[in-house]
Motif scaffolding. Structure first.
Motif, short mmCIF file in Angstrom:
data_model
loop_
_atom_site.label_atom_id
_atom_site.label_comp_id
_atom_site.label_asym_id
_atom_site.label_seq_id
_atom_site.Cartn_x
_atom_site.Cartn_y
_atom_site.Cartn_z
N ARG A 88 -38.77 -4.20 61.85
CA ARG A 88 -40.22 -4.45 61.99
C ARG A 88 -40.60 -5.85 61.53
O ARG A 88 -41.73 -6.29 61.75
CB ARG A 88 -41.02 -3.41 61.20
CG ARG A 88 -40.73 -3.39 59.72
CD ARG A 88 -41.27 -2.13 59.07
NE ARG A 88 -40.66 -1.92 57.77
CZ ARG A 88 -41.33 -1.58 56.70
NH1 ARG A 88 -42.63 -1.43 56.76
NH2 ARG A 88 -40.72 -1.39 55.56
N GLU A 91 -40.59 -10.46 63.79
CA GLU A 91 -41.52 -11.54 64.18
C GLU A 91 -42.28 -12.08 62.96
O GLU A 91 -43.37 -12.64 63.10
CB GLU A 91 -42.51 -11.02 65.23
CG GLU A 91 -41.83 -10.68 66.55
CD GLU A 91 -42.75 -10.05 67.57
OE1 GLU A 91 -43.89 -9.69 67.19
OE2 GLU A 91 -42.36 -9.93 68.74
N GLN A 152 -38.96 -10.14 79.07
CA GLN A 152 -39.90 -9.27 78.36
C GLN A 152 -39.31 -8.77 77.04
O GLN A 152 -40.02 -8.65 76.05
CB GLN A 152 -40.28 -8.07 79.24
CG GLN A 152 -41.33 -7.17 78.60
CD GLN A 152 -41.67 -5.95 79.44
OE1 GLN A 152 -42.27 -5.01 78.97
NE2 GLN A 152 -41.26 -5.95 80.71
N ILE A 155 -40.01 -10.97 73.87
CA ILE A 155 -41.34 -10.83 73.27
C ILE A 155 -41.94 -9.55 73.86
O ILE A 155 -42.69 -9.60 74.84
CB ILE A 155 -42.25 -12.04 73.57
CG1 ILE A 155 -41.54 -13.35 73.22
CG2 ILE A 155 -43.56 -11.93 72.79
CD1 ILE A 155 -42.35 -14.59 73.53
N HIS A 157 -44.34 -7.61 74.16
CA HIS A 157 -45.78 -7.38 74.01
C HIS A 157 -46.45 -7.61 75.37
O HIS A 157 -46.41 -8.72 75.90
CB HIS A 157 -46.38 -8.33 72.97
CG HIS A 157 -45.77 -8.17 71.61
ND1 HIS A 157 -46.07 -7.13 70.76
CD2 HIS A 157 -44.84 -8.92 70.96
CE1 HIS A 157 -45.37 -7.25 69.64
NE2 HIS A 157 -44.61 -8.33 69.74
N THR A 158 -47.05 -6.59 75.90
CA THR A 158 -47.68 -6.69 77.22
C THR A 158 -49.20 -6.53 77.15
O THR A 158 -49.87 -6.42 78.17
CB THR A 158 -47.10 -5.63 78.17
OG1 THR A 158 -47.31 -4.32 77.59
CG2 THR A 158 -45.61 -5.86 78.38
N HIS A 159 -49.73 -6.53 75.94
CA HIS A 159 -51.17 -6.34 75.75
C HIS A 159 -51.99 -7.37 76.53
O HIS A 159 -52.98 -7.01 77.19
CB HIS A 159 -51.49 -6.43 74.25
CG HIS A 159 -52.95 -6.50 73.93
ND1 HIS A 159 -53.79 -5.42 74.06
CD2 HIS A 159 -53.72 -7.52 73.49
CE1 HIS A 159 -55.02 -5.77 73.71
NE2 HIS A 159 -55.00 -7.05 73.36
N ASN A 244 -52.73 -16.75 64.83
CA ASN A 244 -52.01 -15.49 65.02
C ASN A 244 -53.04 -14.36 64.97
O ASN A 244 -53.12 -13.61 64.01
CB ASN A 244 -50.96 -15.34 63.91
CG ASN A 244 -50.12 -14.09 64.08
OD1 ASN A 244 -50.01 -13.55 65.17
ND2 ASN A 244 -49.55 -13.62 62.98
N GLN A 248 -52.30 -11.09 70.94
CA GLN A 248 -50.94 -10.94 70.42
C GLN A 248 -49.98 -12.01 70.91
O GLN A 248 -49.80 -12.20 72.10
CB GLN A 248 -50.37 -9.57 70.82
CG GLN A 248 -50.96 -8.40 70.07
CD GLN A 248 -50.31 -7.08 70.53
OE1 GLN A 248 -49.65 -7.02 71.55
NE2 GLN A 248 -50.52 -6.04 69.76
N ASN A 249 -49.37 -12.71 69.97
CA ASN A 249 -48.19 -13.53 70.23
C ASN A 249 -48.39 -14.63 71.26
O ASN A 249 -47.43 -15.07 71.91
CB ASN A 249 -47.02 -12.63 70.66
CG ASN A 249 -46.75 -11.52 69.68
OD1 ASN A 249 -47.47 -10.52 69.66
ND2 ASN A 249 -45.74 -11.67 68.86
N TYR A 516 -43.23 -18.74 64.96
CA TYR A 516 -42.55 -17.45 65.05
C TYR A 516 -41.05 -17.63 64.91
O TYR A 516 -40.53 -18.75 65.07
CB TYR A 516 -42.84 -16.82 66.42
CG TYR A 516 -44.22 -16.24 66.57
CD1 TYR A 516 -44.48 -14.91 66.26
CD2 TYR A 516 -45.27 -17.03 67.03
CE1 TYR A 516 -45.75 -14.37 66.40
CE2 TYR A 516 -46.55 -16.51 67.17
CZ TYR A 516 -46.79 -15.18 66.86
OH TYR A 516 -48.04 -14.65 66.99
#
Length: 621
Positions: A88, A91, A152, A155, A157-159, A244, A248-249, A516
């Motif tokens: 976790r 990042e 993908q 990273i 994250h697809t938000h 940040n 997201q990211n 990051y």
């Protein structure tokens, strides 16, 4: 009597058991090292599995250039070992960690964005572990293809793809994320938007670089940095800046794409850039309250803009007719007018203001006009941890007299002696000699790495001690960009870096950098370890930080004292780095001043191996 003998035997067995357990615990402590963050942050039993050369696309990790096998004990002392951080933390950005802020209950003003500013952990809370890559991590796609697509898995994250689906920020396609070039204000492509601004300003051929006069750009609230990505083809380099935050990211995506970017925020502290660094600033619906605190954020932009610099503002306030937008526009227009900015162009949803070329307008203002001029003894280039001020930074006598920055157009700017050399007492001869020395040295570095490096092997490069930026200037013919880092504790030569048409930031290497994990392909550390040792900081912490920043299969060039390089070698196995080259510097080299004890410097080049935790590998399979 029997009971007494039995009790005594039990006591002996109990004591023996306790001793064995104690010895076992001591062994674990010595093997893994002490850790103050506890089991919640680390999984000490995590095993590593090295991926084969077919995945790396290179030679076997343990093979020398001549084909012989490198022994782990070759020239090494006893190897250090590091545990692997919990997945976790893949990042983690230590000085921009919101979990740390919550745990420490720091009293921060959220309305001023203080929670997005740097707050570094104390030594006892630093991560003494290796940051693992996410499940399924792959070697990043190479530039220039990476501008438009990334893996993908790297990273996950697809938000933003869902939230910004109508704005063409990014689109998920199979195992990749694609970037069509859109943004909140330019759904149909950054290239068309950039061309429209150039046409608004009547620049020749509709190109924003204005025949080389416009080179450095600051894009605040940049999203995934498509604006900066499409400026590169016009020989313009942008510092794409965003915090940040809830998007997201976004900066991680920018760097994965190979686009210059930095984690930062317009909050309470000055941006880490000297005065007069940028020809152009840009905000496209960047969600910044420009009216707060007497316009202090506009004044910070004014500080970093060059004489005659532009601020392009694309936002509803520039065109909408509702009551709230009209009020904001009126107040914002009043502030910038008192700052002596003028409207250079206004069309549709975009306004472009221009900063004055001299102090004339400031001197003609009525007494008591707000905002005031900054104190004459204030240093406009002091930025590290310095609070913003709600005042106008006037020009120096030289800039006021010349009515401009006096910089050559790009690309001649890179090798032309900057006017601000005189601020440091540097001569034109010193500048030219420094430029030539680093050109020779970079050629030497690339020769040492020739068996491991191709034209597109590296893209994102960091010079950890940039001085005048000559290392970056020597790379001008390669398809790379360089983040030039200058220490806040020496001559603040970062303004010379910007005056050469390059970009960079101030940073103290006793702390973690604002990026990051896995965002740079090559780190250049010229006497950086000697510098932090003189400040009493930990070389081990710096090695872990460099490993955090570096992409798997990336390179580190260390140029430092032989004794320091020898001490670094004991960490090679623990960090999963392999030696690429090692070479003693010729005695008397002008870049390497010998120490009092006659110790020479060494060039030590290493490469980070690609590894996954056993858990991540299982998920990948």
């Amino acid at each position: 009597m029997m009971r007494g003998r039995s009790d005594g035997g039990q006591k002996k067995r109990l004591i023996a058991s306790v001793c064995i357990v104690a010895l076992f615990l001591c062994f674990l402590y010595m093997y893994y090292g002490s850790s103050s963050q506890g089991a919640s942050a680390l999984e000490y039993g995590r095993s590593l599995r090295k991926l084969g050369s077919s995945y790396l696309g290179g030679d076997d990790d343990d093979t020398k250039q001549d084909g012989s096998i490198t022994s782990e004990e070759d020239s090494l002392v006893v190897a250090k070992s590091f545990p692997v951080c919990d997945d976790r933390h893949s990042e983690i950005i230590p000085c921009l960690d919101r979990n740390f802020i919550y745990q420490m209950r720091l009293k921060l003003d959220l309305s001023l964005m203080e929670h997005y500013e740097r707050h570094c952990p104390p030594p006892e809370r630093k991560f003494n572990c290796l940051i693992p890559p996410p499940s399924g991590y792959k070697v990043p796609i190479k530039w220039p293809k990476s501008r438009d697509e990334v893996w993908q898995a790297n990273i996950p994250h697809t938000h933003l793809a869902k939230e910004k689906s109508d704005q063409n920020w990014m689109v998920v396609k199979g195992d990749k994320i694609n970037f069509p070039g859109g943004g909140t204000h330019f759904h149909y492509g950054a290239d068309k938007y950039i061309a429209s601004i150039a046409n608004m300003l009547n620049f020749s051929n509709g190109v924003l670089n204005d025949e080389g006069r416009l080179r450095t750009v600051l894009d605040v609230g940049c999203g995934v940095a498509s604006f900066g990505a499409y400026l590169l083809s016009s020989d313009i380099i942008a510092m794409s800046l965003a915090p940040n935050d809830v998007h997201q990211n976004q900066i991680q995506f920018a760097l994965e794409r190979g686009i210059p970017a930095y984690l930062g925020v317009l909050g309470t502290k000055r941006l880490p850039y000297p005065s007069r660094s940028f020809e152009f600033a840009h905000c496209s619906r960047c969600r910044i309250d420009w009216l707060q605190r007497d316009g202090i954020l506009l004044l910070e932009l004014d500080r970093v803009l060059r004489p005659g610099g532009y601020f392009a503002y694309s936002s509803p306030e520039a065109y909408a007719q509702d009551e709230d937008s009209l009020r904001i526009w009126k107040e914002m227009s009043g502030i910038v007018e008192r700052m002596c900015w003028r409207i250079a162009a206004k069309r549709n949803q975009t306004v472009v203001w221009q900063k004055p070329l001299s102090n004339d307008c400031y001197l003609e203002r009525e007494p008591g006009t707000q905002p005031p001029l900054c104190r004459s003894d204030a240093d406009p280039d002091a930025v590290y941890g310095v609070s913003m001020e709600a005042c106008i930074t006037p020009y120096s006598k030289h800039d006021h007299k010349t009515k401009g920055s006096g910089l050559a157009p790009w690309p001649a700017r890179m090798t032309s002696p900057p006017p601000r050399l005189a601020d440091f007492g540097y001569s034109t001869h010193m500048f030219e000699k420094d430029t030539e020395l680093w050109k020779q040295q970079v050629d030497s570095y690339w020769n040492l790495m020739s068996s491991k490096i191709k034209a597109n092997t590296v893209r994102n490069i960091m010079d950890m001690k940039a001085h005048m930026g000559s290392f970056a200037a020597a790379l001008k013919d390669k398809d790379v960009w360089v983040m030039n880092v200058v220490s806040p504790y020496g001559p603040n030569t970062l303004k010379l870096v910007y005056d050469r048409g390059l970009i960079g930031t101030n940073h103290n290497w006793c702390e973690a950098f604002s990026t990051y994990p896995r965002t740079y392909d090559l780190l250049h550390a010229w006497t950086v370890f000697s510098d932090i040792r003189s400040k009493g900081c930990s070389a081990e912490d710096l090695l872990l930080e460099m490993d955090r920043i570096l992409r798997p299969t990336g390179f580190i060039i260390i140029r430092d004292k032989e004794s320091i390089v020898e001490s670094i070698k004991k960490y090679m196995k623990a960090l999963h780095w392999e030696v690429v080259a090692s070479e003693k510097v010729t005695t008397g080299s002008e870049l390497d001043q010998d120490s009092d004890d006659g110790e020479n410097n060494v060039i030590f080049i290493v490469r980070k191996k690609l590894w996954l935790t056993s858990e991540s590998l299982r998920n990948t399979e």
